[in-house]
Design an enzyme around this catalytic site. Sequence first.
Site, short mmCIF file in Angstrom:
data_model
loop_
_atom_site.label_atom_id
_atom_site.label_comp_id
_atom_site.label_asym_id
_atom_site.label_seq_id
_atom_site.Cartn_x
_atom_site.Cartn_y
_atom_site.Cartn_z
N ASN A 73 51.13 33.81 45.72
CA ASN A 73 50.28 32.63 45.57
C ASN A 73 50.79 31.39 46.34
O ASN A 73 50.45 30.26 45.99
CB ASN A 73 50.10 32.31 44.08
CG ASN A 73 48.71 31.77 43.81
OD1 ASN A 73 47.79 32.03 44.59
ND2 ASN A 73 48.57 30.97 42.76
N LEU B 205 36.15 39.11 50.39
CA LEU B 205 36.44 39.09 48.95
C LEU B 205 37.60 38.13 48.72
O LEU B 205 38.67 38.27 49.32
CB LEU B 205 36.82 40.49 48.48
CG LEU B 205 35.71 41.54 48.56
CD1 LEU B 205 36.24 42.93 48.24
CD2 LEU B 205 34.55 41.18 47.61
N LEU C 238 44.22 39.40 42.39
CA LEU C 238 44.72 40.77 42.28
C LEU C 238 45.39 41.21 43.57
O LEU C 238 45.18 40.62 44.64
CB LEU C 238 43.54 41.72 41.99
CG LEU C 238 42.70 41.40 40.76
CD1 LEU C 238 41.54 42.38 40.66
CD2 LEU C 238 43.54 41.46 39.49
N ASP D 139 51.62 37.19 48.90
CA ASP D 139 52.13 35.83 49.13
C ASP D 139 52.60 35.13 47.87
O ASP D 139 52.96 33.94 47.92
CB ASP D 139 51.06 34.97 49.84
CG ASP D 139 49.86 34.67 48.95
OD1 ASP D 139 49.64 35.42 47.97
OD2 ASP D 139 49.15 33.69 49.23
N GLY E 94 41.95 40.42 51.97
CA GLY E 94 43.06 39.80 52.71
C GLY E 94 44.32 40.64 52.56
O GLY E 94 44.82 40.82 51.44
N LEU F 170 35.29 39.04 42.73
CA LEU F 170 34.91 40.12 41.81
C LEU F 170 34.49 39.50 40.49
O LEU F 170 35.06 38.47 40.08
CB LEU F 170 36.10 41.07 41.59
CG LEU F 170 36.58 41.89 42.78
CD1 LEU F 170 37.88 42.62 42.43
CD2 LEU F 170 35.52 42.89 43.23
C1 LIG Z 1 47.22 39.03 46.69
S1 LIG Z 1 45.66 38.56 47.13
C2 LIG Z 1 45.99 37.27 48.32
C3 LIG Z 1 45.86 35.92 47.73
C4 LIG Z 1 45.76 34.87 48.79
N1 LIG Z 1 46.46 33.68 48.35
C5 LIG Z 1 44.34 34.51 49.12
O1 LIG Z 1 44.03 33.33 49.25
O2 LIG Z 1 43.52 35.43 49.33
C6 LIG Z 1 45.08 39.86 48.16
C7 LIG Z 1 43.61 39.88 48.44
O3 LIG Z 1 42.90 40.55 47.42
C8 LIG Z 1 41.60 40.03 47.32
N2 LIG Z 1 41.41 39.57 45.93
C9 LIG Z 1 42.36 39.38 44.99
N3 LIG Z 1 41.81 38.98 43.82
C10 LIG Z 1 40.49 38.94 44.01
C11 LIG Z 1 39.37 38.61 43.17
N4 LIG Z 1 39.53 38.27 41.90
N5 LIG Z 1 38.12 38.66 43.71
C12 LIG Z 1 37.96 39.04 45.01
N6 LIG Z 1 38.97 39.36 45.82
C13 LIG Z 1 40.22 39.32 45.35
C14 LIG Z 1 41.47 38.96 48.32
O4 LIG Z 1 40.87 39.44 49.47
C15 LIG Z 1 42.92 38.58 48.58
O5 LIG Z 1 43.08 38.04 49.84
#
Ligand SMILES: C[S@@+](CC[C@H](N)C(=O)[O-])C[C@H]1O[C@@H](n2cnc3c(N)ncnc32)[C@H](O)[C@@H]1O
Length: 317
Positions: A224, A198, A258, A222, A218, A244
């Site tokens: 971003n 995801l 998210l 971070d 993940g 999503l």
């Molecule tokens: C804070 S985010 C990490 C962002 C990171 N820079 C990346 O590239 O994945 C945490 C995790 O939530 C999931 N995630 C966050 N937003 C998402 C979305 N809109 N659709 C699918 N997965 C999402 C991803 O797996 C992501 O790695």
Amino acid sequence: MSAETPTESPEVPTENTMPPDIPDVEGKVKSSDSQVDRQVEGSDEVECLEPLSKRQRKKLLKQKQWEEQKDLRRQKRKEKRQKRKLERQSKLDSSNEGSGRKRMRREVVPSTLRLIVDCSFDDLMVLKDVKKLHKQIQRCYAENRKAFHPVQFYLTSHGGQLKSNMNENDKGWVNWKDIQIRTEHFSELIKKEDLVYLTSDSPDVLSELDEKKAYVIGGLVDHNHHKGITYKKAVEQGIDHAQLPLGNFVKMNSRKVLAVNHVFEIILAYLEKRDWKEAFFSVLPQRKGAVPLGEANNSSTRALSEKEGEDNDSDSN
Ligand SMILES: C[S@@+](CC[C@H](N)C(=O)[O-])C[C@H]1O[C@@H](n2cnc3c(N)ncnc32)[C@H](O)[C@@H]1O
């Protein structure tokens, strides 16, 4: 008056129905017993014509009172029976409530869907963000434990700073139930064809969840700084990926990235509601400014650019 007819109310206690003996002018004892005498005088029985001794009169009176209080005693027995019945009923009710709770527990139907938090980004985070990730994982665990359709929860590549922080601040994690906490990378545990990473950067948008699949989140906080890192990994490893379907239903103040726990909770909510829109709105915090598509106004569009990259790592606590 018949000897069967009560002279006083049956509710009057026995001891109060014995009036004191009063001597009459002839020196004879005149009492309410004489009433009894008069009652028995009217009878055809020969022995009743004989004057009764004080003892006999008392005995007779007592018998009479005992007869008179029959109704009272019957009433008291009835009340006792009703009281016992009520007690039995309330016991039954409370044990039914208990089985109601059990029924609630039995209604939990675990999903076969595997949901993995990939903790292989540990060395990309500073301790402050590791602590945030720890909180997000705690939240995922708690939500999964109370979900109607809990997922098969995995933490993979568990180690490094995250493990040390968990040991330090939440020793209880070793006793967590219904979760697989593994040091291995998820690719060592689950076959490639089953995996879907995801990631908000994927061009593929999820329409449904396939409960035979293993979805990966993940484990990263971070702010971003590592844009697209999970998407790149998924492509490198040759596994499926998807974002999503946020864009189809929600207009966000901030980017569609998210926090780990929000993604996790949206999956749980979708499994329960089978409706993405409902799932998003039940999980996303107000400050993300999520509004249904078509209802967004200019200020939310402005907020989108102002907040970009700022709010994607909320720990929601
Ligand atoms: C804070 S985010 C990490 C962002 C990171 N820079 C990346 O590239 O994945 C945490 C995790 O939530 C999931 N995630 C966050 N937003 C998402 C979305 N809109 N659709 C699918 N997965 C999402 C991803 O797996 C992501 O790695």
